[in-house]
Design an enzyme around this catalytic site. Sequence first.
Site, PDB file in Angstrom:
ATOM      1  N   SER A 110     -81.957  57.915  31.522  1.00 24.96           N
ATOM      2  CA  SER A 110     -82.394  58.331  32.540  1.00 24.96           C
ATOM      3  C   SER A 110     -81.499  57.328  33.556  1.00 24.96           C
ATOM      4  O   SER A 110     -81.360  56.254  32.837  1.00 24.96           O
ATOM      5  CB  SER A 110     -83.967  58.151  32.134  1.00 24.96           C
ATOM      6  OG  SER A 110     -84.448  57.495  32.805  1.00 24.96           O
ATOM      7  N   GLY A 147     -77.477  53.131  24.831  1.00 22.86           N
ATOM      8  CA  GLY A 147     -78.079  53.262  25.997  1.00 22.86           C
ATOM      9  C   GLY A 147     -79.589  52.790  25.503  1.00 22.86           C
ATOM     10  O   GLY A 147     -80.384  52.491  26.851  1.00 22.86           O
ATOM     11  N   ASP A 207     -72.442  58.606  16.896  1.00 29.37           N
ATOM     12  CA  ASP A 207     -71.209  57.261  16.923  1.00 29.37           C
ATOM     13  C   ASP A 207     -71.005  56.642  15.952  1.00 29.37           C
ATOM     14  O   ASP A 207     -70.451  55.892  15.233  1.00 29.37           O
ATOM     15  CB  ASP A 207     -71.044  56.354  18.532  1.00 29.37           C
ATOM     16  CG  ASP A 207     -70.997  57.954  19.242  1.00 29.37           C
ATOM     17  OD1 ASP A 207     -70.750  59.319  19.222  1.00 29.37           O
ATOM     18  OD2 ASP A 207     -70.991  57.541  20.543  1.00 29.37           O
ATOM     19  N   GLU A 223     -62.399  61.290  21.284  1.00 26.15           N
ATOM     20  CA  GLU A 223     -62.449  61.573  22.550  1.00 26.15           C
ATOM     21  C   GLU A 223     -62.089  60.615  23.836  1.00 26.15           C
ATOM     22  O   GLU A 223     -61.495  60.899  24.814  1.00 26.15           O
ATOM     23  CB  GLU A 223     -63.678  62.253  23.087  1.00 26.15           C
ATOM     24  CG  GLU A 223     -64.987  61.367  23.018  1.00 26.15           C
ATOM     25  CD  GLU A 223     -66.112  61.751  23.289  1.00 26.15           C
ATOM     26  OE1 GLU A 223     -66.078  63.135  23.418  1.00 26.15           O
ATOM     27  OE2 GLU A 223     -66.678  60.967  22.637  1.00 26.15           O
TER      28      GLU A 223
END
Length: 323
Positions: free
Chosen positions: A73, A104, A128, A223
């Site tokens: 969000s 987050g 993760d 990544e």
Amino acid sequence: MKNIAVFTSGGDAPGMNACIRAVVRGALHHDVNVFGIYRGYNGMINGDIQPLTSQSVSNIIQRAGTILKSARSVEFRTKEGRQKAYEQLKAHNIEGLVAIGGNGTFTGAQIFYEEYGIPTVGAPGTIDNDLYGTDFTIGFDTAVNTALNAIDKIRDTADSHDRVFFIEVMGRDSGYIALRSAIGGGAEMAIIPEKPNSLDEIIEKLKIGWGRTKRSYIVVVAEGKQPGNATEIAQKVKKEIPDLDIRVSTLGHIQRGGAPSAVDRVIASRMGLAAVEALLSGKAGIMVGIVNGRIKYTPFKETFKHKNEQIAEMIRMVEVLSK
Ligand code: F6P
């Protein structure tokens, strides 16, 4: 506390559903009503909130994704967004929250708790594994198994063609998926954001390995800040050693799907129940984790610390065991 709510936020992770189920059934066991907030903080802002029953969470333990949907969000980052969210919670008489997500999610939860004082307990849901205060996050084990499955298959073709493969796995700021799947897949090298290698180092290692006995070579690359890391590195290596037959494979979002592993189902169930019971016993502003097999509570703020304890040891394992 008579009414609480649960939501999932950020990138989904296999095992989130098992966690939701444990929160709902744990709350009902203690005679507390439980609401589901859909689409993370966006749903909190928009009042996308529904009561959940025991039946609402039937037949979901084995499914990846999240029945409550998820979102990252942008509006919740604003004061106005959080004010709207608070008003929606008040309108539904919600007195406490269980937040399932990653850093987050917990950043938002911490700010919201400081501003409005609604008790919130977190459960670590992210592939993760980048949260301090738990050995494993929900979804990490399944993601590693998915990556391993792919690495094994790529090894078959790499070996047939005497090729070097750069395989990109997920983990924006975190090398845990890369390191664990490199060890489990017998990879020759892992490149991670916590300890970036210089191009010279990568080339040196490749030359030594290739010159010795290697006829196929797997490099697992986290990544990094953006996908495409493996492609970039592979191009630079090819320029320096043109004789190598190099291919790149990016595993991407398949790592976020698939039936959760036994480990993920069990830790998600344990953390979900512990989170709801922590909330009902008056705890707030904390994440529930499992460290050395035991439930541990860590303040949200501390969960963002880097947990580098095992990183050095895992890097060493990749090096020693691939010689
Ligand atoms: O949730 C974690 C994660 O899968 C990271 O590993 C990855 O960098 C990111 O989410 C991708 O996010 P999105 O699905 O929003 O592209």
